[in-house]
Design an enzyme around this catalytic site. Structure first.
Site, PDB file in Angstrom:
ATOM      1  N   ASP A   1       0.853  -1.187   0.000  1.00 18.58           N
ATOM      2  CA  ASP A   1       0.000   0.000   0.000  1.00 18.58           C
ATOM      3  C   ASP A   1       0.897   1.249   0.000  1.00 18.58           C
ATOM      4  O   ASP A   1       1.880   1.316   0.746  1.00 18.58           O
ATOM      5  CB  ASP A   1      -0.868  -0.051   1.280  1.00 18.58           C
ATOM      6  CG  ASP A   1      -1.979   0.974   1.282  1.00 18.58           C
ATOM      7  OD1 ASP A   1      -2.360   1.438   0.187  1.00 18.58           O
ATOM      8  OD2 ASP A   1      -2.486   1.301   2.367  1.00 18.58           O
ATOM      9  N   HIS A   2       0.574   2.201  -0.832  1.00 16.89           N
ATOM     10  CA  HIS A   2       1.332   3.464  -0.905  1.00 16.89           C
ATOM     11  C   HIS A   2       2.846   3.252  -0.996  1.00 16.89           C
ATOM     12  O   HIS A   2       3.613   3.749  -0.163  1.00 16.89           O
ATOM     13  CB  HIS A   2       0.999   4.383   0.277  1.00 16.89           C
ATOM     14  CG  HIS A   2      -0.405   4.919   0.197  1.00 16.89           C
ATOM     15  ND1 HIS A   2      -0.767   5.918  -0.669  1.00 16.89           N
ATOM     16  CD2 HIS A   2      -1.535   4.549   0.846  1.00 16.89           C
ATOM     17  CE1 HIS A   2      -2.060   6.157  -0.549  1.00 16.89           C
ATOM     18  NE2 HIS A   2      -2.554   5.328   0.361  1.00 16.89           N
TER      19      HIS A   2
ATOM     20  N   ASP B   1       2.827   4.689  -5.708  1.00 18.30           N
ATOM     21  CA  ASP B   1       2.178   5.947  -5.343  1.00 18.30           C
ATOM     22  C   ASP B   1       3.056   7.137  -5.705  1.00 18.30           C
ATOM     23  O   ASP B   1       3.995   7.468  -4.995  1.00 18.30           O
ATOM     24  CB  ASP B   1       1.870   5.948  -3.840  1.00 18.30           C
ATOM     25  CG  ASP B   1       1.213   7.248  -3.392  1.00 18.30           C
ATOM     26  OD1 ASP B   1       0.961   8.125  -4.253  1.00 18.30           O
ATOM     27  OD2 ASP B   1       0.952   7.402  -2.192  1.00 18.30           O
TER      28      ASP B   1
ATOM     29  N   GLU C   1      -2.226   5.820  -8.427  1.00 16.57           N
ATOM     30  CA  GLU C   1      -3.186   6.798  -7.892  1.00 16.57           C
ATOM     31  C   GLU C   1      -3.154   8.019  -8.782  1.00 16.57           C
ATOM     32  O   GLU C   1      -2.092   8.539  -9.111  1.00 16.57           O
ATOM     33  CB  GLU C   1      -2.801   7.176  -6.450  1.00 16.57           C
ATOM     34  CG  GLU C   1      -3.710   8.245  -5.830  1.00 16.57           C
ATOM     35  CD  GLU C   1      -3.351   8.540  -4.365  1.00 16.57           C
ATOM     36  OE1 GLU C   1      -2.943   7.610  -3.639  1.00 16.57           O
ATOM     37  OE2 GLU C   1      -3.486   9.714  -3.958  1.00 16.57           O
TER      38      GLU C   1
ATOM     39  N   HIS D   1      -8.085   9.784   4.041  1.00 17.91           N
ATOM     40  CA  HIS D   1      -7.430   8.804   4.926  1.00 17.91           C
ATOM     41  C   HIS D   1      -7.671   9.154   6.392  1.00 17.91           C
ATOM     42  O   HIS D   1      -7.704  10.326   6.752  1.00 17.91           O
ATOM     43  CB  HIS D   1      -5.912   8.810   4.693  1.00 17.91           C
ATOM     44  CG  HIS D   1      -5.495   8.199   3.394  1.00 17.91           C
ATOM     45  ND1 HIS D   1      -4.804   8.892   2.443  1.00 17.91           N
ATOM     46  CD2 HIS D   1      -5.663   6.950   2.907  1.00 17.91           C
ATOM     47  CE1 HIS D   1      -4.550   8.099   1.410  1.00 17.91           C
ATOM     48  NE2 HIS D   1      -5.067   6.907   1.667  1.00 17.91           N
ATOM     49  N   GLY D   2      -7.792   8.134   7.229  1.00 17.33           N
ATOM     50  CA  GLY D   2      -7.861   8.346   8.684  1.00 17.33           C
ATOM     51  C   GLY D   2      -9.181   8.961   9.128  1.00 17.33           C
ATOM     52  O   GLY D   2     -10.200   8.837   8.451  1.00 17.33           O
TER      53      GLY D   2
ATOM     54  N   HIS E   1      -9.703   4.561  -1.435  1.00 21.77           N
ATOM     55  CA  HIS E   1      -8.801   4.657  -0.275  1.00 21.77           C
ATOM     56  C   HIS E   1      -9.530   5.356   0.867  1.00 21.77           C
ATOM     57  O   HIS E   1     -10.467   6.111   0.645  1.00 21.77           O
ATOM     58  CB  HIS E   1      -7.541   5.453  -0.644  1.00 21.77           C
ATOM     59  CG  HIS E   1      -6.491   4.622  -1.305  1.00 21.77           C
ATOM     60  ND1 HIS E   1      -5.251   4.415  -0.772  1.00 21.77           N
ATOM     61  CD2 HIS E   1      -6.523   3.924  -2.460  1.00 21.77           C
ATOM     62  CE1 HIS E   1      -4.546   3.633  -1.576  1.00 21.77           C
ATOM     63  NE2 HIS E   1      -5.298   3.315  -2.608  1.00 21.77           N
TER      64      HIS E   1
ATOM     65  N   ASN F   1      -9.808   0.227   0.775  1.00 22.28           N
ATOM     66  CA  ASN F   1      -8.745   0.219   1.782  1.00 22.28           C
ATOM     67  C   ASN F   1      -9.301   0.688   3.127  1.00 22.28           C
ATOM     68  O   ASN F   1     -10.115   1.606   3.173  1.00 22.28           O
ATOM     69  CB  ASN F   1      -7.621   1.161   1.366  1.00 22.28           C
ATOM     70  CG  ASN F   1      -6.815   0.634   0.201  1.00 22.28           C
ATOM     71  OD1 ASN F   1      -7.228  -0.284  -0.480  1.00 22.28           O
ATOM     72  ND2 ASN F   1      -5.657   1.228  -0.024  1.00 22.28           N
TER      73      ASN F   1
ATOM     74  N   THR G   1      -7.472   2.517   9.938  1.00 25.33           N
ATOM     75  CA  THR G   1      -7.602   3.256  11.206  1.00 25.33           C
ATOM     76  C   THR G   1      -8.794   2.820  12.052  1.00 25.33           C
ATOM     77  O   THR G   1      -8.670   2.654  13.272  1.00 25.33           O
ATOM     78  CB  THR G   1      -7.723   4.772  10.914  1.00 25.33           C
ATOM     79  OG1 THR G   1      -6.713   5.134   9.987  1.00 25.33           O
ATOM     80  CG2 THR G   1      -7.554   5.584  12.177  1.00 25.33           C
TER      81      THR G   1
HETATM   82 ZN    ZN Z   1      -4.457   5.093   0.898  1.00 29.21          ZN
END
Ligand code: ZN
Length: 287
Positions: free
Chosen positions: A79-80, A101, A131, A175-176, A204, A226, A229
């Site tokens: 990932d990334h 990425d 991406e 994200h997060g 994502h 994805n 968290t």
């Molecule tokens: Zn991501």
């Protein structure tokens, strides 16, 4: 059973569902993800961030062995992968997919670097995720959401130029945790992306993006979701809320881990259910 990521994604595209890609960082997290997939009879993509393990090569080989012991399709994806070193280590570690990425670079540079790894990965049967557009972080969501959105026409051009096998797109997710604005998913943009881009699409930042939103995106045309968290936080919450822990009892590291990973698994299963992949295991169980 270990398979290429593209095999999972192509079947998901044909079947109109998504497949969860939980972030893992040690053997325990991999084990509960595989248990979740087996219990829900679902394919799964194990996602490893470069900084989530100190030795990507050894970890890759451990996951490969664990994946081969379960009778559901398992892909192993970097990932990334934002450095040359991480991508090379993942290839050497036996990953069946890598995300190259380079979304922060220009259109041309991003496509050029993805194409470079595609040339290496294709003969090895390794899937390449790219991406285009950028996925914001929850903390800068309000400021970056608009700027980062993926343009569908340019995305189609990017896929042709880079040769990527699947594409992470920015459709209003982050994200997060969303600490600055709530998720505002652009479903029309996703419809347009699905119509113009041939390869499977990746969502994502599944955490806290809303089960209904994720389910709708998978129905429209996202094949990979994805998530990390939310499951980590949920596992920790289970530990902190445990009566013995709260009473100050020394439960020991092993039991603390068991409580935490059980929570992580429960949350991971919640996300797997909304992607629509439950029961989509195509590997027949032999008597
Ligand atoms: Zn991501």
């Amino acid at each position: 059973m270990l398979v290429s990521m593209l095999e999972i994604l192509e079947k998901a595209k044909k079947g109109g569902y998504g497949v969860l890609a939980p972030n893992v960082f040690n053997e325990d997290s991999v084990r509960v993800c595989l248990e979740a997939a087996v219990e829900l009879d679902s394919p799964i993509i194990i996602d490893v961030l470069p900084n989530n393990h100190k030795d990507l090569v050894s970890f890759g080989h451990i996951i490969r062995q664990m994946a081969d012991e379960v009778r559901v399709p398992v892909a192993l994806n970097l990932d990334h992968g934002d450095s040359y070193e991480a991508c090379v280590k993942a290839i050497y570690g036996g990953f069946t997919g890598i995300m190259v990425d380079r979304a922060a670079l220009s259109f041309e540079e991003n496509a050029k670097e993805v194409a470079y790894f595609k040339k290496i990965c294709e003969p090895l049967g390794i899937t390449v995720e790219a991406e285009f557009g950028q996925i914001a972080d929850g903390c800068d969501y309000a400021e970056k959401r608009e700027e980062y959105l993926t343009d569908p026409d340019k995305a189609a051009e990017f896929v042709k130029l880079s040769g990527c096998d699947c594409l992470a797109v920015s459709i209003g997710e982050a994200h997060g945790e969303y600490t600055n604005g709530a998720p505002d998913i652009d479903f029309e943009r996703l419809e347009e992306l699905k119509a113009k881009v041939d390869v499977p699409l990746v969502f994502h930042g599944g955490s806290f993006s809303g089960f209904d939103n994720i389910a709708k995106c998978c129905q429209i045309g996202c094949q990979k979701v994805n998530m990390g968290t939310d499951a980590y936080n949920y596992g920790l919450q289970m530990l902190f809320e445990d009566g013995r822990y709260q009473a100050g009892e020394n439960i020991g590291a092993r039991m603390a881990g068991d409580i935490m990973w059980a929570g992580y698994k429960e949350r991971t299963m919640d996300y797997m259910r909304v992607t629509g992949s439950v029961g989509k295991n195509w590997i027949k169980i032999e008597d």
